[in-house]
Scaffold this motif. Structure first.
Motif, PDB file in Angstrom:
ATOM      1  N   GLU A   1      40.804  68.823  45.844  1.00 57.62           N
ATOM      2  CA  GLU A   1      40.126  69.070  44.582  1.00 57.62           C
ATOM      3  C   GLU A   1      40.468  70.444  44.044  1.00 57.62           C
ATOM      4  O   GLU A   1      40.636  70.625  42.857  1.00 57.62           O
ATOM      5  N   ALA A   2      40.571  71.436  44.938  1.00 59.99           N
ATOM      6  CA  ALA A   2      40.887  72.799  44.509  1.00 59.99           C
ATOM      7  C   ALA A   2      42.248  72.863  43.835  1.00 59.99           C
ATOM      8  O   ALA A   2      42.468  73.658  42.933  1.00 59.99           O
ATOM      9  N   GLY A   3      43.185  72.020  44.276  1.00 59.57           N
ATOM     10  CA  GLY A   3      44.517  72.034  43.702  1.00 59.57           C
ATOM     11  C   GLY A   3      44.692  71.095  42.533  1.00 59.57           C
ATOM     12  O   GLY A   3      45.714  71.115  41.868  1.00 59.57           O
ATOM     13  N   GLY A   4      43.678  70.286  42.252  1.00 59.34           N
ATOM     14  CA  GLY A   4      43.785  69.323  41.169  1.00 59.34           C
ATOM     15  C   GLY A   4      43.472  69.950  39.828  1.00 59.34           C
ATOM     16  O   GLY A   4      43.445  71.157  39.670  1.00 59.34           O
TER      17      GLY A   4
ATOM     18  N   GLY B   1      43.324  77.280  41.588  1.00 66.71           N
ATOM     19  CA  GLY B   1      43.981  76.170  42.238  1.00 66.71           C
ATOM     20  C   GLY B   1      44.237  76.506  43.700  1.00 66.71           C
ATOM     21  O   GLY B   1      44.063  77.653  44.135  1.00 66.71           O
ATOM     22  N   LEU B   2      44.659  75.524  44.462  1.00 69.73           N
ATOM     23  CA  LEU B   2      44.895  75.706  45.884  1.00 69.73           C
ATOM     24  C   LEU B   2      45.915  76.797  46.166  1.00 69.73           C
ATOM     25  O   LEU B   2      45.712  77.642  47.034  1.00 69.73           O
TER      26      LEU B   2
ATOM     27  N   ALA C   1      36.538  81.754  42.744  1.00 68.52           N
ATOM     28  CA  ALA C   1      36.988  80.757  43.718  1.00 68.52           C
ATOM     29  C   ALA C   1      35.926  79.674  43.928  1.00 68.52           C
ATOM     30  O   ALA C   1      36.254  78.508  44.143  1.00 68.52           O
ATOM     31  N   LEU C   2      34.669  80.078  43.857  1.00 68.82           N
ATOM     32  CA  LEU C   2      33.561  79.138  44.061  1.00 68.82           C
ATOM     33  C   LEU C   2      33.127  78.438  42.780  1.00 68.82           C
ATOM     34  O   LEU C   2      32.256  77.572  42.806  1.00 68.82           O
ATOM     35  N   GLY C   3      33.718  78.854  41.653  1.00 65.91           N
ATOM     36  CA  GLY C   3      33.379  78.223  40.387  1.00 65.91           C
ATOM     37  C   GLY C   3      32.101  78.756  39.766  1.00 65.91           C
ATOM     38  O   GLY C   3      31.453  78.054  38.986  1.00 65.91           O
ATOM     39  N   ILE C   4      31.722  79.992  40.113  1.00 64.40           N
ATOM     40  CA  ILE C   4      30.547  80.609  39.510  1.00 64.40           C
ATOM     41  C   ILE C   4      30.941  81.945  38.888  1.00 64.40           C
ATOM     42  O   ILE C   4      31.945  82.543  39.269  1.00 64.40           O
ATOM     43  N   GLY C   5      30.153  82.403  37.963  1.00 70.86           N
ATOM     44  CA  GLY C   5      30.440  83.661  37.292  1.00 70.86           C
ATOM     45  C   GLY C   5      30.036  84.874  38.114  1.00 70.86           C
ATOM     46  O   GLY C   5      29.317  84.772  39.111  1.00 70.86           O
ATOM     47  N   ARG C   6      30.477  86.029  37.653  1.00 74.20           N
ATOM     48  CA  ARG C   6      30.219  87.301  38.323  1.00 74.20           C
ATOM     49  C   ARG C   6      28.720  87.578  38.453  1.00 74.20           C
ATOM     50  O   ARG C   6      28.238  87.927  39.531  1.00 74.20           O
ATOM     51  N   ASP C   7      27.980  87.417  37.355  1.00 68.51           N
ATOM     52  CA  ASP C   7      26.544  87.703  37.385  1.00 68.51           C
ATOM     53  C   ASP C   7      25.806  86.799  38.364  1.00 68.51           C
ATOM     54  O   ASP C   7      24.941  87.254  39.121  1.00 68.51           O
ATOM     55  N   LYS C   8      26.142  85.516  38.365  1.00 68.80           N
ATOM     56  CA  LYS C   8      25.507  84.573  39.294  1.00 68.80           C
ATOM     57  C   LYS C   8      25.857  84.931  40.736  1.00 68.80           C
ATOM     58  O   LYS C   8      25.001  84.869  41.620  1.00 68.80           O
ATOM     59  N   ALA C   9      27.113  85.314  40.973  1.00 65.44           N
ATOM     60  CA  ALA C   9      27.527  85.685  42.326  1.00 65.44           C
ATOM     61  C   ALA C   9      26.715  86.879  42.825  1.00 65.44           C
ATOM     62  O   ALA C   9      26.193  86.861  43.947  1.00 65.44           O
ATOM     63  N   TYR C  10      26.578  87.913  41.996  1.00 62.70           N
ATOM     64  CA  TYR C  10      25.788  89.084  42.401  1.00 62.70           C
ATOM     65  C   TYR C  10      24.307  88.729  42.577  1.00 62.70           C
ATOM     66  O   TYR C  10      23.646  89.240  43.482  1.00 62.70           O
ATOM     67  N   GLU C  11      23.793  87.848  41.740  1.00 65.06           N
ATOM     68  CA  GLU C  11      22.400  87.401  41.880  1.00 65.06           C
ATOM     69  C   GLU C  11      22.195  86.723  43.235  1.00 65.06           C
ATOM     70  O   GLU C  11      21.222  87.003  43.944  1.00 65.06           O
ATOM     71  N   LEU C  12      23.120  85.831  43.601  1.00 65.54           N
ATOM     72  CA  LEU C  12      23.017  85.141  44.886  1.00 65.54           C
ATOM     73  C   LEU C  12      23.125  86.119  46.060  1.00 65.54           C
ATOM     74  O   LEU C  12      22.418  85.974  47.058  1.00 65.54           O
TER      75      LEU C  12
ATOM     76  N   GLY D   1      36.549  74.118  52.268  1.00 66.89           N
ATOM     77  CA  GLY D   1      37.215  73.060  53.027  1.00 66.89           C
ATOM     78  C   GLY D   1      38.724  73.204  53.065  1.00 66.89           C
ATOM     79  O   GLY D   1      39.446  72.223  53.188  1.00 66.89           O
ATOM     80  N   ILE D   2      39.199  74.445  52.978  1.00 63.21           N
ATOM     81  CA  ILE D   2      40.633  74.723  52.995  1.00 63.21           C
ATOM     82  C   ILE D   2      41.010  75.301  54.350  1.00 63.21           C
ATOM     83  O   ILE D   2      40.416  76.273  54.794  1.00 63.21           O
ATOM     84  N   GLU D   3      41.980  74.697  54.986  1.00 60.64           N
ATOM     85  CA  GLU D   3      42.451  75.205  56.271  1.00 60.64           C
ATOM     86  C   GLU D   3      43.540  76.235  56.051  1.00 60.64           C
ATOM     87  O   GLU D   3      44.406  76.056  55.198  1.00 60.64           O
ATOM     88  N   GLN D   4      43.479  77.306  56.829  1.00 61.95           N
ATOM     89  CA  GLN D   4      44.491  78.355  56.734  1.00 61.95           C
ATOM     90  C   GLN D   4      45.833  77.804  57.189  1.00 61.95           C
ATOM     91  O   GLN D   4      45.933  77.133  58.206  1.00 61.95           O
ATOM     92  N   ARG D   5      46.861  78.084  56.405  1.00 61.25           N
ATOM     93  CA  ARG D   5      48.208  77.642  56.778  1.00 61.25           C
ATOM     94  C   ARG D   5      48.826  78.657  57.709  1.00 61.25           C
ATOM     95  O   ARG D   5      48.695  79.855  57.517  1.00 61.25           O
ATOM     96  N   ARG D   6      49.506  78.184  58.716  1.00 63.11           N
ATOM     97  CA  ARG D   6      50.186  79.058  59.658  1.00 63.11           C
ATOM     98  C   ARG D   6      51.682  78.792  59.543  1.00 63.11           C
ATOM     99  O   ARG D   6      52.104  77.665  59.357  1.00 63.11           O
ATOM    100  N   ASP D   7      52.478  79.845  59.658  1.00 62.87           N
ATOM    101  CA  ASP D   7      53.936  79.678  59.598  1.00 62.87           C
ATOM    102  C   ASP D   7      54.403  78.891  60.819  1.00 62.87           C
ATOM    103  O   ASP D   7      54.160  79.277  61.946  1.00 62.87           O
TER     104      ASP D   7
END
Length: 86
Positions: free
Chosen positions: A5-8, A16-17, A35-46, A75-81
């Motif tokens: 979904e993040a890359g869609g 995006g992903l 990244a979470l789809g929320i604004g700056r003010d909401k992020a600081y409020e949380l 739900g994103i897994e870290q990619r490893r080389d």
């Protein structure tokens, strides 16, 4: 949100992903909120309410967010080389 979904198709401003995977080790609250789809003010409020979905790192007058924790929440897994041996 899953990695797929993040890359869609995303709304304006959403990451995006590829962009999520390119983030540095820590990000500021504005970037984490985006990244979470929320604004700056909401992020600081949380954060003030202790309800931000990931751990934050207060550093003096600055707050940083560990990127790996954002990836986990999204739900994103870290990619490893594949070519790197331990």
């Amino acid at each position: 949100m899953t990695a797929q979904e993040a890359g869609g198709q995303a709304s304006a401003g959403a990451m995006g992903l590829e962009e999520l995977l390119a983030l540095p080790a820590t990000v500021n609250v504005t970037t984490a909120g985006r990244a979470l789809g929320i604004g700056r003010d909401k992020a600081y409020e949380l954060i003030r309410k202790g309800k931000f979905p990931v751990r934050t790192l207060p550093l003096g007058g600055t707050v940083r967010v560990p990127t790996v924790e954002l990836w986990k929440v999204l739900g994103i897994e870290q990619r490893r080389d594949a070519g790197v041996s331990a």
